[in-house]
Structure formats: C-alpha cells, structure tokens
Design a protein around this motif. Sequence first.
Motif, mmCIF file in Angstrom:
data_model
loop_
_atom_site.group_PDB
_atom_site.id
_atom_site.type_symbol
_atom_site.label_atom_id
_atom_site.label_comp_id
_atom_site.label_asym_id
_atom_site.label_seq_id
_atom_site.Cartn_x
_atom_site.Cartn_y
_atom_site.Cartn_z
ATOM 1 N N TRP A 20 0.832 -1.206 0.000
ATOM 2 C CA TRP A 20 0.000 0.000 0.000
ATOM 3 C C TRP A 20 0.862 1.250 0.000
ATOM 4 N N ASN A 21 0.581 2.133 -0.934
ATOM 5 C CA ASN A 21 1.182 3.468 -0.949
ATOM 6 C C ASN A 21 0.081 4.465 -0.602
ATOM 7 N N PRO A 22 0.064 4.980 0.617
ATOM 8 C CA PRO A 22 -1.047 5.855 1.036
ATOM 9 C C PRO A 22 -1.111 7.154 0.256
ATOM 10 N N LEU A 80 6.933 6.603 4.628
ATOM 11 C CA LEU A 80 5.500 6.421 4.395
ATOM 12 C C LEU A 80 4.754 5.963 5.650
ATOM 13 N N ARG A 81 5.454 5.515 6.666
ATOM 14 C CA ARG A 81 4.770 4.966 7.845
ATOM 15 C C ARG A 81 3.870 5.986 8.534
ATOM 16 N N PRO A 82 4.313 7.229 8.752
ATOM 17 C CA PRO A 82 3.373 8.191 9.356
ATOM 18 C C PRO A 82 2.116 8.389 8.528
ATOM 19 N N ALA A 83 2.263 8.420 7.187
ATOM 20 C CA ALA A 83 1.086 8.592 6.326
ATOM 21 C C ALA A 83 0.161 7.385 6.415
ATOM 22 N N VAL A 84 0.725 6.186 6.555
ATOM 23 C CA VAL A 84 -0.097 4.989 6.715
ATOM 24 C C VAL A 84 -0.969 5.104 7.957
ATOM 25 N N LEU A 85 -0.354 5.491 9.063
ATOM 26 C CA LEU A 85 -1.103 5.586 10.318
ATOM 27 C C LEU A 85 -2.134 6.713 10.266
ATOM 28 N N GLN A 86 -1.782 7.813 9.635
ATOM 29 C CA GLN A 86 -2.735 8.916 9.530
ATOM 30 C C GLN A 86 -3.943 8.530 8.680
ATOM 31 N N LYS A 87 -3.720 7.773 7.598
ATOM 32 C CA LYS A 87 -4.847 7.318 6.775
ATOM 33 C C LYS A 87 -5.720 6.324 7.550
ATOM 34 N N GLN A 146 -1.051 7.321 -2.952
ATOM 35 C CA GLN A 146 -1.705 7.052 -4.227
ATOM 36 C C GLN A 146 -3.138 6.568 -4.073
ATOM 37 N N LEU A 147 -3.410 5.777 -3.026
ATOM 38 C CA LEU A 147 -4.742 5.206 -2.848
ATOM 39 C C LEU A 147 -5.184 5.384 -1.407
ATOM 40 N N ASP A 148 -6.474 5.631 -1.211
ATOM 41 C CA ASP A 148 -7.001 5.589 0.150
ATOM 42 C C ASP A 148 -7.112 4.133 0.592
ATOM 43 N N PHE A 149 -7.257 3.921 1.884
ATOM 44 C CA PHE A 149 -7.171 2.567 2.412
ATOM 45 C C PHE A 149 -8.271 1.668 1.873
ATOM 46 N N LEU A 150 -9.521 2.144 1.835
ATOM 47 C CA LEU A 150 -10.620 1.276 1.425
ATOM 48 C C LEU A 150 -10.511 0.896 -0.049
ATOM 49 N N THR A 151 -10.030 1.797 -0.890
ATOM 50 C CA THR A 151 -9.826 1.455 -2.302
ATOM 51 C C THR A 151 -8.750 0.391 -2.435
ATOM 52 N N TRP A 152 -7.655 0.584 -1.692
ATOM 53 C CA TRP A 152 -6.579 -0.414 -1.716
ATOM 54 C C TRP A 152 -7.058 -1.749 -1.150
ATOM 55 N N ALA A 153 -7.789 -1.712 -0.046
ATOM 56 C CA ALA A 153 -8.276 -2.953 0.560
ATOM 57 C C ALA A 153 -9.246 -3.675 -0.368
ATOM 58 N N THR A 154 -10.077 -2.927 -1.084
ATOM 59 C CA THR A 154 -10.975 -3.552 -2.062
ATOM 60 C C THR A 154 -10.185 -4.290 -3.122
ATOM 61 N N SER A 155 -9.140 -3.642 -3.628
ATOM 62 C CA SER A 155 -8.296 -4.289 -4.637
ATOM 63 C C SER A 155 -7.628 -5.540 -4.079
ATOM 64 N N GLN A 156 -7.147 -5.460 -2.837
ATOM 65 C CA GLN A 156 -6.478 -6.619 -2.230
ATOM 66 C C GLN A 156 -7.440 -7.793 -2.051
ATOM 67 N N LEU A 157 -8.656 -7.513 -1.612
ATOM 68 C CA LEU A 157 -9.628 -8.591 -1.418
ATOM 69 C C LEU A 157 -10.012 -9.225 -2.754
ATOM 70 N N LEU A 158 -10.172 -8.398 -3.777
ATOM 71 C CA LEU A 158 -10.528 -8.939 -5.095
ATOM 72 C C LEU A 158 -9.423 -9.816 -5.652
ATOM 73 N N HIS A 159 -8.180 -9.449 -5.393
ATOM 74 C CA HIS A 159 -7.066 -10.238 -5.908
ATOM 75 C C HIS A 159 -6.823 -11.488 -5.074
ATOM 76 N N THR A 160 -7.005 -11.376 -3.759
ATOM 77 C CA THR A 160 -6.680 -12.505 -2.882
ATOM 78 C C THR A 160 -7.763 -13.565 -2.894
ATOM 79 N N TYR A 161 -9.013 -13.156 -2.950
ATOM 80 C CA TYR A 161 -10.133 -14.099 -2.892
ATOM 81 C C TYR A 161 -10.865 -14.052 -4.235
ATOM 82 N N SER A 162 -10.496 -14.975 -5.098
ATOM 83 C CA SER A 162 -10.933 -14.931 -6.498
ATOM 84 C C SER A 162 -12.452 -15.026 -6.643
ATOM 85 N N LEU A 189 4.119 -3.555 8.857
ATOM 86 C CA LEU A 189 4.376 -2.117 8.884
ATOM 87 C C LEU A 189 5.868 -1.847 8.760
ATOM 88 N N ASP A 190 6.696 -2.735 9.311
ATOM 89 C CA ASP A 190 8.145 -2.548 9.219
ATOM 90 C C ASP A 190 8.655 -2.685 7.789
#
Length: 701
Positions: free
Chosen positions: A208-210, A263-270, A212-228, A256-257
């Motif tokens: 995840w690059n916060p 990018l870690r502060p931006a991840v937590l802020q998002k 470029q994408l908000d968390f829910l958009t990224w999570a939607t993409s991850q779920l679609l790719h992981t669970y066919s 997170l590491d």
Amino acid sequence: MLNARRGLLLIVLLGVAGVITAGYVMLVAHPEHVVPIQTLTALLALAVPAVPVLWRRFVHRPDPAPELTDRAVDRLADRVREGVESDLEQRGLRVLPPIPLSWKWSARSLGTSQDAAAKPTWTEQRATPLPGMNAIGPGELDSGSLADLLQVYGGVASGRVVLLGDAGAGKTSAALQLVLSALNHRRSLDPDDQVRTPVPVILGLHDWNPGQLDFLTWATSQLLHTYSFLRSTDFGPGVVREMLAAGRVSFVLDSLDAVPPRLRPAVLQKLNALTAQRIVLLSRGDEMGDAAARRGLLIGAATLELMPPTAAQAADYLESFPGTPTRTWQRLLRRLRGDSRDGFITALENPLMLSLVRDLHGREDRLGELLNPRRRRSRRAAEEYLLDTILLNAYGQDPDDDSTPPSYTVDQARRWLGRLALRLDETDDRDVAWWRASRRLPFVIQVVMTSTIAGLIGTIASGLVLAIGDGASTVIASAIVFGLLFGMPTGLLTQSGGDLMFGSTSDEPRAWAINRLRSLATPSAILGWLILAGGEFAFIRLRFTYFLEPGEEAPGPIHTLVVTGAFTLTLMLAYAGARPTGTDRSTADPWTCWKRDLGCGLLIGAVLGLGGILVLSAGVPSARGIAFNLAFGLGCGVTVSRVWRALLAFVWLRVQGDGPLRMMHFLEDARARHVLRTVGPLYQFRHARLQDRLAMQAAPD
C-alpha cells in the motif's frame, strides 16, 4: 474449474483464433480476393478482444442486494479460515501445542493511553463490543494471555489494537491464532449476531502506498485479488465496497516494518480516518516508535507488547511433550529451571528460538551440541547454532532412517539458499518471486540465448519442410538462413518488447487486459508497439521480396501497412489480456503460476502463428509457409513467457554455482521441508532470522 474472468479470456482468444481460421478458409475458397479477405479478417480479429472491454466499461451493474452481501461475507469467512489453517499447518502449529505467549500494555510513548482506548473521547463514534463479548475497561488492558487477545479485539471501545514485538516474538503466529479464534467465535453465534460480527482478514501493508490510494480502495483491490470468488459475476467490486462500507470486514494489518520509513506516518494517519472497521496493527516496537516520533499515531489504539516466555515457562512447555524424556532432554530442562542467566537461557526466551529447540526433540547429538558449555556463554552463539539446525534437520540424513535421502545435501542447500538470501538482502526484500529471477541476467545474454533457441526452432521446422519438399541439397543452407532471420527478431521482441511496451519498471507478469489497457497509452508503450509494427512491416516486405513462392503475387505496401497495423493491435490486446496470473497479487501458488505462465505463452504463440499464416501469405498458403509461421508462433510462445527468462536465469546461476538448474524443483523441495513457505505466488523463508543468517554466511569475507 474456470472462473468467469478466465472463461472470458478463453472465449476472447478462441474468438480471435476462430476469426483467423475463418479468414483462412475464405482465402482457400477465394484466392483472387486475397487483399480484402486479409484486411477484413485482421480488423475482425481486432474487434473481438474489444468486446469484453467495452462490455465491462459501459454495462451498468446494479447495487448489490443485502442478501448478496451476506452470502459474500459468509464465503469470505470460509476462505479466510482455510487460508489461516493452511498457514498454521505450514508453521507446525496445527499439531504441536502453541508456545505460551502473553502481552502487557506497552511502556513505549506512542501517544495513546488505556483510557483513550477503552473510553475514546476523540470521536463521537464508539465501537460497540462484538456480540457475545463485553466492553474492555482500562484496567483490563494491563496484561493478559494470548487467549485474552480475542476479548481485547472484540471489546475495546476504540476498535483499534496495536500488537508490538521484536523479530521472532511471535506476532504473526499470534495474529493467525487471533483470526482463527475470531472466526470460531463468529461461527458460534446465531445468524442475526453473525451479521453484526465482522470477518477478520490479514493484509500486508507493504503493497500500500497511502499517497496514491485511500485505504478502502486499496483494501478492495487486495480482497478482489486474494479471494478470487469475489471477482465472479455473482459478486464483483460493488459487493466488496458494500462489505467494507458496512464494517462487515475487520483488518489485521501486518508488515508495517516493510513499509518505507517515510510512508509509515502517512499509513497511520490514513488509518485514523477509518471508523467503521476494527483494526489490529502488527509492528516491531522500534519501527512504531520511529513513526510516532514523526507524528504517525494510531489514535486511541490499545497498544500491547508481546512478552517472551520466561525460562520456567519454556521448561514447562518443553516438558509437556509426550514420550519418556532422554537424558540430554532432562539436562536441558534442568538448565532452564536453574538460577543461571547465561546466553543459552536468554536465547530460549525468544519464541522462535524456543520453537527451534522444540524441533530438536529426539535428536540427541544436536541437542547435546547446543548444551555445550562453549555455546552457553553467548546468546548470539546459541541463536546462530539453533538457526543452523533448520537446514540440518531438513536436509540431514538420520543414520537410523531408512527412508529416501533428501534430493539435496546440507552443503548444497546452505550454499544455494544462502546466495538467494544474500540477493534478497541486497534489495531489502523478503519475497522470492521466480519471475524476477532474470534481474541479474545480463540483457545481451538473454537476447543471444533466446535468439539461438528461437532460431533453432525455426531451423528445425524449416529443415523438415525443405527436406520433404526439395530434397536434402538445400536443406542446411535454407534452414540456417531462415533460422537467423527468424531467431534475432524473435529474441529482441520477446526479451525487450514486453518491457518497452509495458514499462521496464514493472517486475511482474501482466494480468487481465482490462487492468493493463491503461499501460498501452504510455509513451514507452506507444513507441514499443510502433517499433513492433515497423519490424513486422519490414519482415513482411522482406519475405515477399526475397522468399516469394512460385505463383505468388506480392501485395502492395498500402495493403501490407493496413494488415500489419491491424495485426499489431490485435496482438497488443491479446498480449495484454493473455499474460499469466503469476503476479504479486495472484492467489495461486508459485508452481501453478509457473505452469499458467508457460500455457499462456503457448496460447499467444498459437494465435500469433495462425495469424502469421494469413498475414504472410499472398494467396493460398503453401505447406512451407504454414510450417514457417507455426514455427514462428511456437518460438514466440515459448520465449515470450516469463518462464523462459527464469529458465535462462537458472542456467546462469548454475554456471556460477549459485543455484541448481532445476531451481523450481529445489524451491518446492525446500517448501516441503518447511525451510520456505508460500504466500500466494511468492516463496518466503520460514523465518526472517533464517534469511538473515544465511545471507550473512553467504556474504563474501
């Protein structure tokens, strides 16, 4: 069973092949109309791949019904359970008892407090306890066992938990057991309460690059790719977005590491912006502290830190193993129950090291070496020896064991895995992706070897045809000429064309066409396809100028240009759509991705070969022309796949002594021996500490 997307891809490719075949049949029946037949066929073949793209782009999908979302959530729970149980089995946690872990409120200054987690005042929206659980008060966050973690996850009012721990502290194992416990709790509830209980899903934050994408958009993409199954026509992105918006999914966020420090502060802020989802964040303590120092805070999170087992707890755990303890095992237990605090004792207070001692149960020689007084003086020496026993246990042959010996020796495994770990260490990576193997292979060698093999395929095919048609006198010269003309363009196309046309910065094979079409509009892609079209135009003109068959009439330049352009666009869409599924986001295992990659390459080669029969013929194709074009398709099909590049890299590694020729067999064998594990299409070392140890041993002095 094919899912909808793979079935649609197959229909598209069969449609292209069908159009080309129909054009060939018409050409045989009406050779006098060669120009309009070839032009129309090429344009129709171009239109076939565009149909599903336009269909998905313009067809409206209604909002999902509530019962459809319920069905998707229940199926997601089943798939998550299957994945967690498989991961626990790979880690040996399904049969052996879990290592006793506990947690306490972290003393690190991370900008939160127990009151803020239990009674958040920073937001009007409080997370109500999950059905069947009670609200957690501030006093209940002081400390607890691993079993208590479920109550914290389901009862903390902020809905946020941060679980800290150093390398080898058991964060991932604790997360897996938490997810399984949460799924078991959800299954025990009645249907109405299940609807109000989210399904926990583990995601790795390294993707995840916060910015470029908000968390829910990224999570939607991850779920679609992981669970066919979520990508099927029954569900789709709309259902996933509905699941997330309604808080039907909670997230256990790992790695997170692995996120770049900037990018870690931006991840937590998002993550702070999320109010409908429960979150469990796993991190090493130092990385979380560094993010907090840069104003990266997960506000109101219950910040817990995993505590290693004490020496007495480790002794109780090891003593619980069945069977009569040996003399050496009893010595080990006495050492743990003693009063000394030497390096050996402190090493076993790490869950990873304790699990490695557990694996020595019944191996008297290695256990005795561990208890050697020289090794007890230093914690580092004890840990290094325990890490070394992983390969000894996996590849060493027990003298009393009559089973088939391992395919590789301990020395071979240590050298090859060490070189692999060193290469990963140089790029600060933890994932072994076979399609990245060609990174270190010089480009010139890739082109030369690909051209040689492609030319050899063309030489053999043309030689067989010429031997049948013209006798043996012209076989060698003609076959070599064709092989040279065929091999070099093929080598350049398959080794550099793809990177140029889709961007050299992408390391992964291409996925479904709809997800790749945007890349076709980049300047490098346009340049690449123009170069390809120019090469095809020159090749066709060369063929009709110097290799004209008896009775053939060379087409004009305008006709050649039209057919070449249409055929290039058709190949462009087919190449984008039929690339294999072996990517970082694929759900298939590495070996399945390997086979799919090769299969997709051969399928592209078949379409290319059939199209070449039509495009490169000025009339009814001769047997020689058919053989030449099928050889071209076969050569491109074999060498266009990432499997081919990986094979070249494996040969190069073998020449250097840094890996076996059958690298995929070696990696699969290491996985079966629990030295490696698989995460989707990627291999990973069983433990990060093992990778670091092997890399250190393989590093030049």
